[in-house]
Design an enzyme around this catalytic site. Structure first.
Site, mmCIF file in Angstrom:
data_model
loop_
_atom_site.group_PDB
_atom_site.id
_atom_site.type_symbol
_atom_site.label_atom_id
_atom_site.label_comp_id
_atom_site.label_asym_id
_atom_site.label_seq_id
_atom_site.Cartn_x
_atom_site.Cartn_y
_atom_site.Cartn_z
ATOM 1 C CG ASP A 71 8.316 -18.430 64.765
ATOM 2 O OD1 ASP A 71 8.137 -19.128 65.783
ATOM 3 O OD2 ASP A 71 7.472 -18.301 63.855
ATOM 4 C CG HIS A 72 11.802 -20.462 70.967
ATOM 5 N ND1 HIS A 72 12.523 -21.575 70.552
ATOM 6 C CD2 HIS A 72 12.254 -20.184 72.213
ATOM 7 C CE1 HIS A 72 13.351 -21.949 71.509
ATOM 8 N NE2 HIS A 72 13.210 -21.126 72.523
#
Ligand code: CAO
Length: 579
Positions: free
Chosen positions: A551-552
Site C-alpha cells: 500500500d503506497h
C-alpha cells in the site's frame, strides 16, 4: 361522526403558494399534527399539520396547485368530535401545534386580529440579536446570534456556509438550520469578515445562541435605524417569532399592507430552502423529504430530483434506496464506478449459472474494496533458496518422525516475520482519517489457503517468536482446518501481513492484492533452478520468485526495496535469522 374541511392557515400574508407534496391520501387515518401537505414559496417550505384527528375523506388539492389562506385542503371525517380543536365549527384551519409556538406568543395577536393560533403562522421577523462590541464607526466585532426561530427547541445545523476569513455581505447565509419540518438559511446581520465561527455542522442551536463573530467596518447593521425603531424592534411585542419557521413564509411573501413595520436592518430571517441554481451541490427538497432521507440514511446530494425545478420528491428518495438495494453487494463497494453490464451469453453458446459460495462472495467484495482503496505497487525479486532447500530436505526424515510436513512455507513465514520486525513500516495500517497510520507491535502473519469453498486467510499469531517446527505444525493445522471449514473467526483475524503461496500451482510471478488493512502481501511463485552468474561462472541455483505488493500510502518504494532485500537475504542465508 362528522365531516370537516381543513383549510390553509394564515400564511403571513403570502398568496398562491405551491403545493409541493401531499402527505396523505383518501382513507388515511391521521392524528393531530400529522403533515397534510407541504407548501412552498420560492423562499420557504412549510408542512401544514392537521388540526384534527380522523380519516381523510377526500384530498381537495393536488401537487402543483397554488393555495392561499383559507383554501380548502381536504375533507376529514372525525370520529370523536372531542378529539378536534373546535367541535363547534364545520371547518378547521390547520394550525401550528402549541408546542411549536413560543410561550410569549400566547397572549399576542397579529395584525389581522386573529387569535394566537393564527399569529403563530405569521411573517418571520426577528429583532436584531447582534451584540456590538464597538459602535463608534471604527472596526468592530459583532456577534451574530440565532434569532427567534419560532421554537424553543434546539435545531440542527446542517451546513456552515462560511469559513473564518470569508467576507460576508449583510443578508448572506451564515448557516443552514433544519428542524424535522423545515430548513432555513440564517443570514448575517452584518457585512464584514468572519472572525470566528462559534458553531459547527452537526451541532444544534437555539434562539439566542451565538453563531459567528463578524469584524465589520464599524458600521453595525441597522445603525441607520432610528433609536425608536430599534426600541420597537427589541420590544417584546415586536418579537414576532419566526412564526414557527416550519409554518410561515418570509415577510417578502406578504403583501405590504399586511406587514407590521419592521426595522430596516437585516433582521429578517429568510426561511429559504437550500436552493441556488448557481450551486448544483445545494439540495432542493422539502422538509418531509429531508426527514425521510435522514431516516433512511440517504445523502440527498446523490438523489436526482424529479419534481418541478428538479425538486427532490419522496418518490425520488424511495427510488434511490430501491436502486441501491438492488446493486449487487460487490458492486456497492465500488459505488460510483460504472457497472459492467450483465450479458445474455446464451446468445453465443451454451451457458450455466454457478452460484458463488458465501466465502467467494465475500472474497469478491473484499477484493474490489481493496483494489479500489489501496494504491498498490508490486515489487519483484528472486530469492536464492538453494541452501534453504538443501536444509529443508535434510529435515524431511525428522519431519516425518514428528508427523508433520515441512514445505518452504514455514521458512517464508519466519523470514517475513523477521523482515516485518526489522522493517516496522510494513507493520502499519492506514487510518481512514488520512491523518495517521497505526503501528502494530505484534507480528501476526496471514496465509492464503485455497479451499473448495473459496479463499481463506488463517492467521499465524506471533510468527516472529515461533520456531520452524512450530510454524510448520501450525500451517498444517490451520490449512487443514480451512479446507474442512473448521476455522473460527478469531483464527482469521488480526493479520499484519499476508503470504499467498502459489508455488505448488506454478507460475513465474503474479501481483497479489493487498489484504487491507494490512500494508503488504507477499506472492510466492514456483521455484525453479536457473543459471546464476557467481562472478566467475554460471552456477545452477534454485530461485524462488517473490512479488511484494504494498500500500503506497503506508510504504514508500525505498521501504519496499529495503524490505525485499532483507527478505531475500535471510531466505538465501537462514543463519541471518539468528542475527
Ligand atoms: N515452488 C515450488 N514448489 C513448491 C513451492 C514453491 N514456491 N511451494 C510449495 N511447493 C511444493 C511443496 O514443497 C510441496 O512439495 P513436497 O511435498 O514435495 O515438499 C508441494 O509444493 C505442495 O505444497 P503445499 O501446497 O501442500 O504446501 P505449502 O506449505 O506450500 O502451501 C498452502 C500450503 C495452504 C499455502 C497451499 O496449500 C495453498 O492453499 N496455496 C494456495 C494459496 C492461494 O490460493 N493463493 C492465492 C490467493 S489469491 O491471490
Amino acid at each position: 361522526m362528522s365531516k370537516e374541511v381543513i383549510k390553509v392557515p394564515d400564511l403571513g400574508g403570502a398568496e398562491a403558494v405551491e403545493v409541493i407534496e401531499i402527505a396523505v391520501a383518501s382513507g388515511d387515518s391521521i392524528a393531530v399534527d400529522d403533515t397534510l401537505v407541504v407548501l412552498e414559496s420560492d423562499k420557504a417550505s412549510m408542512d401544514v399539520p392537521s388540526p384534527k384527528a380522523g380519516k381523510v375523506v377526500e384530498v381537495l388539492v393536488k401537487e402543483g396547485d397554488s393555495l392561499s389562506e383559507g383554501d380548502a385542503i381536504l375533507e376529514i371525517e372525525i370520529e370523536d368530535a372531542s378529539g378536534g380543536d373546535d367541535p363547534q365549527t364545520d371547518s378547521a384551519e390547520a394550525q401550528v401545534p402549541e408546542s411549536d409556538a413560543p410561550e410569549s406568543d400566547a397572549t399576542e395577536s397579529d395584525d389581522s386580529g386573529s387569535d394566537v393560533t393564527e399569529s403563530e403562522a405569521n411573517v418571520p421577523k426577528v429583532e436584531d440579536k447582534t451584540e456590538s462590541h464597538q459602535s463608534d464607526g471604527s472596526a468592530a466585532v459583532e456577534t451574530v446570534q440565532v434569532p427567534d426561530i419560532g421554537t424553543e427547541d434546539a435545531v440542527d445545523i446542517v451546513e456552515v456556509a462560511v469559513a473564518v476569513g470569508d467576507h460576508i455581505e449583510e443578508g448572506g447565509t451564515l448557516v443552514v438550520l433544519e428542524s424535522d419540518k423545515s430548513s432555513m438559511e440564517l443570514p448575517s446581520t452584518f457585512s464584514g469578515e468572519v472572525k470566528e465561527i462559534l458553531v459547527k455542522e452537526g451541532g444544534q442551536v437555539k434562539q439566542g445562541d451565538a453563531i459567528a463573530k463578524i469584524a465589520t467596518n464599524g458600521k453595525k447593521s441597522g445603525q441607520e435605524e432610528t433609536s425608536a425603531t430599534k426600541e420597537q424592534a427589541t420590544s417584546s411585542d415586536q418579537q414576532q417569532p419566526l412564526a414557527s419557521s416550519e409554518k410561515s413564509l418570509p415577510a417578502d411573501e406578504a403583501p405590504a399592507t399586511d406587514k407590521k413595520p419592521q426595522p430596516q436592518s437585516a433582521t429578517e430571517v429568510k426561511t429559504t430552502l437550500q436552493q441556488t441554481e448557481s450551486d448544483p451541490s445545494d439540495i432542493y427538497a422539502g422538509p418531509a423529504v429531508r426527514q425521510l432521507a435522514r431516516e433512511l440514511g440517504v445523502d440527498l446530494r446523490q438523489v436526482k430530483g424529479s419534481g418541478p425545478k428538479s425538486r427532490i420528491l419522496k418518490e425520488d428518495v424511495s427510488e434511490f434506496v430501491k436502486k441501491a438495494l438492488k446493486q449487487p453487494a460487490a458492486a456497492a463497494v465500488g459505488a460510483g464506478i460504472p457497472q459492467v453490464p450483465d450479458m445474455d451469453f446464451s446468445a453465443f453458446g451454451p451457458v450455466e449459472d454457478i452460484n458463488l459460495s458465501k466465502i467467494a462472495q465475500l472474497t469478491a467484495q473484499n477484493m474490489v474494496r481493496n483494489w479500489l482503496n489501496v494504491p498498490a505497487v508490486t515489487q519483484f525479486d528472486d530469492a536464492d533458496i538453494t541452501d534453504m532447500e538443501a536444509f529443508r530436505k535434510g529435515l524431511k526424515a525428522e519431519a516425518e518422525q514428528r508427523g508433520t510436513k515441512l514445505t518452504p512455507l514455514p521458512f517464508l513465514v519466519l523470514a517475513c516475520a523477521k523482515a516485518l520486525a526489522a522493517n516496522p513500516v510494513f507493520n502499519r495500517s492506514w487510518h481512514s482519517s488520512g491523518k495517521k497510520v497505526i503501528q502494530k507491535h505484534y507480528v501476526h502473519i496471514g496465509m492464503a489457503v485455497d479451499t473448495p469453498r473459496g479463499l481463506l486467510v488463517p492467521v499465524i499469531r506471533d510468527a516472529d517468536k515461533k520456531g520452524l517446527w512450530e510454524l510448520a505444525e501450525e500451517i498444517n493445522l490451520l490449512s487443514t482446518k480451512a479446507r474442512e471449514g473448521k476455522l473460527s473467526m478469531a483464527e482469521m483475524q488480526g493479520g499484519c501481513f499476508s503470504i499467498s503461496s502459489l508455488g505448488a500451482a506454478g507460475g513465474t510471478g503474479f501481483t497479489p492484492i493487498v489484504n487491507s488493512p494490512e500494508a503488504a502481501i507477499l506472492g510466492v511463485s514456483k521455484a525453479a533452478v536457473k543459471p546464476v552468474w557467481n562472478g566467475s561462472e554460471f552456477a545452477p541455483r534454485q530461485l524462488l520468485p517473490l512479488s511484494l505488493t504494498y500500500d503506497h500510502r503506508i510504504v514508500n518504494g525505498a521501504d519496499a526495496g529495503r524490505f525485499m532485500t532483507y527478505l531475500v537475504g535471510v531466505i538465501a542465508d537462514l543463519r541471518r535469522l539468528l542475527l
